[in-house]
Design a protein around this motif. Structure first.
Motif, short mmCIF file in Angstrom:
data_model
loop_
_atom_site.label_atom_id
_atom_site.label_comp_id
_atom_site.label_asym_id
_atom_site.label_seq_id
_atom_site.Cartn_x
_atom_site.Cartn_y
_atom_site.Cartn_z
N LEU A 22 21.07 21.95 -41.45
CA LEU A 22 20.46 21.69 -42.76
C LEU A 22 18.95 21.60 -42.66
CD1 LEU A 22 22.94 19.01 -44.22
CD2 LEU A 22 23.07 21.50 -44.32
N SER A 23 18.37 22.28 -41.68
CA SER A 23 16.92 22.21 -41.48
C SER A 23 16.13 22.85 -42.61
CB SER A 23 16.55 22.87 -40.15
OG SER A 23 16.95 24.24 -40.12
N PHE A 24 16.80 23.64 -43.45
CA PHE A 24 16.10 24.22 -44.60
C PHE A 24 15.80 23.17 -45.67
CE2 PHE A 24 20.65 24.65 -45.30
CZ PHE A 24 20.82 24.23 -46.60
N ILE A 25 16.42 22.00 -45.57
CA ILE A 25 16.10 20.90 -46.48
C ILE A 25 14.81 20.25 -45.99
CG2 ILE A 25 16.90 18.74 -47.49
CD1 ILE A 25 18.62 21.11 -48.28
N LYS A 26 13.75 20.38 -46.76
CA LYS A 26 12.43 19.93 -46.30
C LYS A 26 12.12 18.48 -46.66
CE LYS A 26 11.80 24.01 -44.67
NZ LYS A 26 12.00 24.23 -43.21
N THR A 27 12.82 17.94 -47.62
CA THR A 27 12.57 16.56 -48.04
C THR A 27 13.13 15.59 -47.01
OG1 THR A 27 12.68 17.20 -50.36
CG2 THR A 27 12.91 14.87 -49.87
N LYS A 28 12.29 14.70 -46.51
CA LYS A 28 12.74 13.72 -45.53
C LYS A 28 13.68 12.71 -46.22
CE LYS A 28 8.75 13.93 -42.44
NZ LYS A 28 7.66 13.15 -41.79
N ASN A 29 14.74 12.37 -45.51
CA ASN A 29 15.72 11.41 -46.01
C ASN A 29 16.29 11.81 -47.38
OD1 ASN A 29 15.46 9.71 -43.75
ND2 ASN A 29 13.65 8.74 -44.65
N ALA A 30 16.48 13.11 -47.57
CA ALA A 30 17.06 13.57 -48.83
C ALA A 30 18.45 12.96 -49.02
CB ALA A 30 17.15 15.10 -48.83
N LYS A 31 18.79 12.65 -50.26
CA LYS A 31 20.07 12.04 -50.57
C LYS A 31 21.18 13.09 -50.52
CE LYS A 31 18.18 8.32 -53.42
NZ LYS A 31 18.19 7.68 -54.77
N LEU A 32 22.28 12.70 -49.91
CA LEU A 32 23.42 13.60 -49.75
C LEU A 32 24.67 12.94 -50.28
CD1 LEU A 32 24.32 15.75 -46.67
CD2 LEU A 32 26.02 14.19 -47.59
#
Length: 657
Positions: free
Chosen positions: A607-617
């Protein structure tokens, strides 16, 4: 003159001088992919030419970083008035033209598309000094070529044979589906794909194999997808013939028995003739096949429209799957309109025989839906003389005058779109009918969904009102296919890499109910199909009762899931085993994961394409007791571990805000 192996980058004056040597013809912008074209007295060693006449023939091959993708394969045509197969001579080639085509679409894999390719044309003359042009495009992800007859021939031209072939290395694997012979319901591109079968096996059905066809070659280093694009009314839809001896899959025309034996199976045209593109998508990475837009690129842009606000992808409620009754019931359909309204879905489909509705009228039903802010789709039979399916309404779409009157009538009622079924042929006259329907529907601001139809070839770029097409064995099969539950889990992991690569696919997912033949896939698997499969019309198969009893998190997901996304990424997958696909809508990512295996499966998702740190999942998966499991956390470590139950699934929702 020695033409044993003459690669056509050679200037004409050198050819006249009799020189002969090998050279690449056209390379992709990144210089990784190469298209070669040559005239040869005989094919290379090992090639099967039993069906070819003597003389100089035209061949091509495709290579990637020196590895052969498509080996020495035939090109050429014979027509009723000309032979463009035997004794061809090279005339000239154009300069290489670099191109960049950037455009936006209302629906598809991506809403913003950048297409980069190199293009070149090659001219050949036959023994009667008649001209054949082959136009070639080289993309980083594939090759496309088409035949052009530029002269203004005033009599009817007929193609008696198209010799185009695709020689696949015979040590590869194939994921291909049979092209069915004509029946009351077929051909409709609804047979099962093989799962890594051997290359060069004859098809179980006499007509051959369908487009698209997927192969893995060169000791599993390269993926190859073969397809057709840019199909217009001057050609029939083609497929791959049954004879694939030595790995050469050849173009085949429709079975003469299609459309009840009506109409010609071979192509005919008058005047200058540009034929469909033959498409070879290839890359080491399977993601490059899933994410590419070459099929759209090879179609004409849509004509300028003053207003496109009516072209709205959407979610659709649908009564037939859960009831499978022929008769349309006014009050029953009201409950499905209520379902759409309560869920915030845009549309409700009123299926076959709505013109014979009981306990109310179709106009009353449309008004009821309008008051609930739900748009109505109406079902139609495409026949006409070319099928004998009795479902109504029929006889309204094959005659141009009647069709336009019908579209004007239902538009005045407030209808938003039409679902048209049972085309059952790829003959040229039927292809003309598809395109005429799309044009007339565009003029009347009606959305279109084709069923019982041919496979997509990129028409939705030219006609953005075409939101989806079936051409797949979908969820409806649980109602009548005893073998489907066992085959569906694996099949569901094959079609994202085959059928759905080339265009929107109306599979009608999310059947939670145990149908006539109950599904073996888990409910989380069913839920994930809303993301794994791409369609600008997301038809939910099940009933109001089935959805209303789900946990509140599932109901909210069904309310929120978009029918159109801005971007797609293949995270993981292999045809026949599993798929993990991510789709982005604005700042939110939806990830669908499914397994086709009968044992538990653990995946490590990058999921490295998610750039937001600590994004909610938010993760929805299967609990071991058959219920749903819900987890909420932040993405803190890579990769993300995803545990799937047998035939299971998982949905991940990530907000990057």
């Amino acid at each position: 003159m020695n033409r044993k192996k003459r690669w056509l980058i050679i200037p004409l004056n050198l050819l006249i001088a009799g020189l002969s040597y090998t050279q690449e013809v056209l390379t992709s912008p990144d210089n990784q992919l190469t298209f070669h074209i040559a005239l040869s007295e005989k094919p290379e060693a090992g090639a099967n030419i039993a069906s070819y006449a003597d003389g100089s023939h035209l061949y091509y091959k495709v290579s990637s970083n020196g590895r052969t993708i498509i080996d020495h394969s035939p090109l050429g045509l014979t027509l009723n008035y000309a032979d463009f197969f035997n004794d061809l001579q090279f005339k000239s080639n154009s300069k290489i033209e670099p191109n960049k085509d950037s455009y936006n679409v209302i629906h598809g894999k991506h809403t913003k598309i950048n297409s980069i390719y190199n293009e070149r044309q090659y001219e050949f003359i036959n023994s009667d000094n008649q001209l054949l042009i082959i136009k070639v495009r080289a993309y980083n992800e594939g090759i496309a070529f088409r035949y052009i007859l530029p002269d203004n021939y005033t009599k009817e031209r007929r193609v008696l044979n198209e010799y185009t072939g695709f020689r696949i290395p015979t040590d590869g694997k194939a994921w291909i589906a049979p092209y069915s012979g004509p029946t009351k319901w077929k051909p409709a591109y609804e047979l099962y794909y093989t799962n890594g079968s051997k290359v060069a096996q004859p098809a179980p059905e006499k007509p051959g194999w369908v487009f698209p066809a997927l192969f893995q070659v060169n000791n599993e280093k390269d993926w190859v997808l073969i397809h057709e694009a840019g199909l217009e009314s001057n050609y029939p839809g083609t497929h791959l013939g049954n004879d694939c001896l030595d790995g050469v899959y050849r173009i085949a025309f429709p079975d003469p028995g299609e459309a009840l034996g009506m109409y010609k199976a071979i192509p005919s045209f008058t005047g200058p003739w540009e034929m469909p593109w033959r498409v070879i998508v290839t890359n080491k990475e399977l993601s490059k096949l899933v994410e590419n837009n070459i099929v759209l690129d090879l179609n004409k842009p849509a004509r300028p429209l003053q207003d496109t606000s009516w072209i709205k992808p959407g979610r659709v409620s649908w009564e037939w799957w859960s009831t499978q009754v022929r008769e349309r019931d006014f009050n029953l359909n009201k409950t499905f309109i209520d379902l759409a309204a309560n869920m915030g879905w845009e549309y409700c489909l009123i299926d076959a025989n709505w013109n014979e509705m009981k306990d109310g009228t179709i106009n009353q039903l449309i008004q009821y839906a309008t008051n609930k802010n739900v748009g109505i789709f109406l079902w139609y039979n495409s026949g006409g003389p070319h099928n004998y399916v009795s479902e109504q309404p029929r006889g309204r779409l094959h005659d141009p005058r009647v069709r336009k009157e019908e579209f004007a009538r239902i538009k005045s009622w407030g209808v938003k779109g039409i679902k048209i079924d049972f085309f059952n042929s790829d003959k040229q006259v039927v292809i003309q009918q598809y395109l005429d329907i799309l044009e007339d529907a565009l003029n009347h601001e009606l959305l279109v969904n084709f069923h019982g139809c041919t496979v997509p070839r990129g028409w939705s770029r030219t006609y953005p009102n075409l939101l989806s097409m079936e051409a797949v064995k979908g969820e409806e099969t649980y109602g009548f296919g005893a073998e489907f539950p066992e085959k569906a889990p694996s099949y569901n992991t094959i079609i994202p890499f085959t059928r759905n690569i080339v265009g929107p696919m109306d599979y009608t997912p999310v059947g939670f109910t145990k149908h006539t033949f109950p599904h073996l896939t888990t409910n989380a698997h069913e839920l994930a199909l809303t993301i794994v499969f791409q369609s600008a019309l997301l038809h939910f198969a099940d009933s109001p009762e089935a959805y209303s009893k789900q946990p509140k998190e599932i109901i909210q997901f069904l309310k929120d899931i978009p029918a159109q996304f801005d971007e797609v990424k293949l995270i993981d997958g292999y045809p026949g085993t599993h798929v993990a696909i991510a789709r982005r809508k604005e700042n939110k990512w939806y990830i669908g994961v499914i397994s086709g295996q009968s044992k538990p499966l653990q995946l490590q998702l990058d999921l490295s394409f998610i750039k937001t740190k600590n994004a909610k999942l938010m993760e929805i998966s299967d609990a071991k007791d058959g219920q749903f499991s819900f987890k909420q956390n932040n993405i803190k470590q890579q990769p993300h571990t995803c545990n799937l139950q047998p035939y299971g699934g998982s949905v991940l929702i990530i907000n990057e805000q």
